[in-house]
Design a protein around this motif. Sequence first.
Motif, PDB file in Angstrom:
ATOM      1  N   LYS A  58      -0.707   1.335  -7.034  1.00 10.26           N
ATOM      2  CA  LYS A  58      -0.989  -0.111  -7.207  1.00 10.26           C
ATOM      3  C   LYS A  58      -2.471  -0.302  -6.523  1.00 10.26           C
ATOM      4  O   LYS A  58      -3.360  -0.996  -6.944  1.00 10.26           O
ATOM      5  N   PHE A  59      -2.736   0.336  -5.355  1.00 14.29           N
ATOM      6  CA  PHE A  59      -4.077   0.332  -4.637  1.00 14.29           C
ATOM      7  C   PHE A  59      -5.202   0.745  -5.506  1.00 14.29           C
ATOM      8  O   PHE A  59      -6.154   0.370  -5.740  1.00 14.29           O
ATOM      9  N   LEU A  60      -4.771   2.019  -6.266  1.00 18.02           N
ATOM     10  CA  LEU A  60      -6.034   2.805  -7.206  1.00 18.02           C
ATOM     11  C   LEU A  60      -6.182   1.884  -8.292  1.00 18.02           C
ATOM     12  O   LEU A  60      -7.371   1.532  -8.846  1.00 18.02           O
ATOM     13  N   SER A  61      -4.901   1.231  -8.696  1.00 17.40           N
ATOM     14  CA  SER A  61      -5.116  -0.011  -9.863  1.00 17.40           C
ATOM     15  C   SER A  61      -5.976  -0.978  -9.615  1.00 17.40           C
ATOM     16  O   SER A  61      -6.959  -1.436 -10.277  1.00 17.40           O
ATOM     17  N   MET A  84      -3.449  -7.164   1.373  1.00 19.45           N
ATOM     18  CA  MET A  84      -2.672  -6.293   0.685  1.00 19.45           C
ATOM     19  C   MET A  84      -1.199  -5.728   1.058  1.00 19.45           C
ATOM     20  O   MET A  84      -0.801  -5.091   0.808  1.00 19.45           O
ATOM     21  N   VAL A  85      -0.752  -6.619   2.004  1.00 16.05           N
ATOM     22  CA  VAL A  85       0.280  -6.148   2.607  1.00 16.05           C
ATOM     23  C   VAL A  85       1.570  -6.633   1.721  1.00 16.05           C
ATOM     24  O   VAL A  85       1.475  -7.738   1.141  1.00 16.05           O
ATOM     25  N   ASP A 107      -1.691   5.766 -15.192  1.00 14.07           N
ATOM     26  CA  ASP A 107      -2.789   6.904 -15.039  1.00 14.07           C
ATOM     27  C   ASP A 107      -2.938   7.247 -13.463  1.00 14.07           C
ATOM     28  O   ASP A 107      -3.273   8.466 -13.205  1.00 14.07           O
ATOM     29  N   ALA A 108      -2.855   6.369 -12.780  1.00  7.94           N
ATOM     30  CA  ALA A 108      -2.803   6.449 -11.269  1.00  7.94           C
ATOM     31  C   ALA A 108      -1.720   7.596 -10.801  1.00  7.94           C
ATOM     32  O   ALA A 108      -2.032   8.578  -9.911  1.00  7.94           O
ATOM     33  N   PHE A 129       2.304   4.462   0.808  1.00 10.83           N
ATOM     34  CA  PHE A 129       1.662   3.124   1.011  1.00 10.83           C
ATOM     35  C   PHE A 129       0.486   3.124   1.820  1.00 10.83           C
ATOM     36  O   PHE A 129      -0.004   4.245   2.540  1.00 10.83           O
ATOM     37  N   VAL A 130      -0.521   2.381   1.432  1.00 13.18           N
ATOM     38  CA  VAL A 130      -1.959   2.307   1.897  1.00 13.18           C
ATOM     39  C   VAL A 130      -2.112   1.154   2.618  1.00 13.18           C
ATOM     40  O   VAL A 130      -1.547   0.065   2.121  1.00 13.18           O
TER      41      VAL A 130
END
Length: 245
Positions: free
Chosen positions: A13-16, A1-2, A25-26, A48-49
């Motif tokens: 985007k991570f939550l999506s 996911m980099v 919604d996130a 960022f995650v």
Amino acid sequence: MVEGDNRGERIAKFLSRAGIASRRDAEAMIEAGRIRLNQEAVTHPAVFVKDGDVVLLDGKPVSAPERTRLWRYHKPEGLVTTHKDPEGRPTVFAHLPPDLPRVISIGRLDLTSEGLLLLTNDGALSRRLELPETGWLRRYRVRVHGGVAPEKLKRLADGMVVDGTRFGPIEAAIDSVQRANSWLSISLREGKNREIRRVMEALGLPVTRLIRVAYGPFQLGNLTRGAVEEVNGKILREQVPGLGK
């Protein structure tokens, strides 16, 4: 996911991608204070995650996104395409098999519409495939009440304005005529809310049945009503360039 600079990916985007919600919604969840990252409250979406980070939603851990998956679902009429309905009507998601992971729909079908509904565990994919720029054709079989003059259908080719809303070009052809009803084949690329019903009503042809038979390269085929079938990962990657493995 980099994302190229090794910072990871933005939390919305991570939550999506984790199937929690759409990016929009996130972002609303973040604004409402429902998201924490490594025990710290997330206050804006420009966070960022990275691998190893712990993301919490309402105090519960969010699992890292799985590989992107896609399912074909034959939606029956009588279900709304939403996770929760304020009017208490039965929903698509309450009728899915219990072994399915959390999924979101790609586009919608309204309460009385039926046919192919694509489901995914990846909110980013959902958003991508809903965009008109993706260029995917959505095909329908539509029954209307009344006889259909071919010149009426020609008006759809250039788009129409109905009650102040501009609808893009629609391809329509007569399939068959059965007494007081006509079956049409209709194709469009945008799919605004109740677009076919509103446009047909404006032409004096109220819709009495609407079945989506294809969304881009994916077909309803012989999928039985209420059934769900996963799309092979190789086929998905072939049809959605850049999706990865």
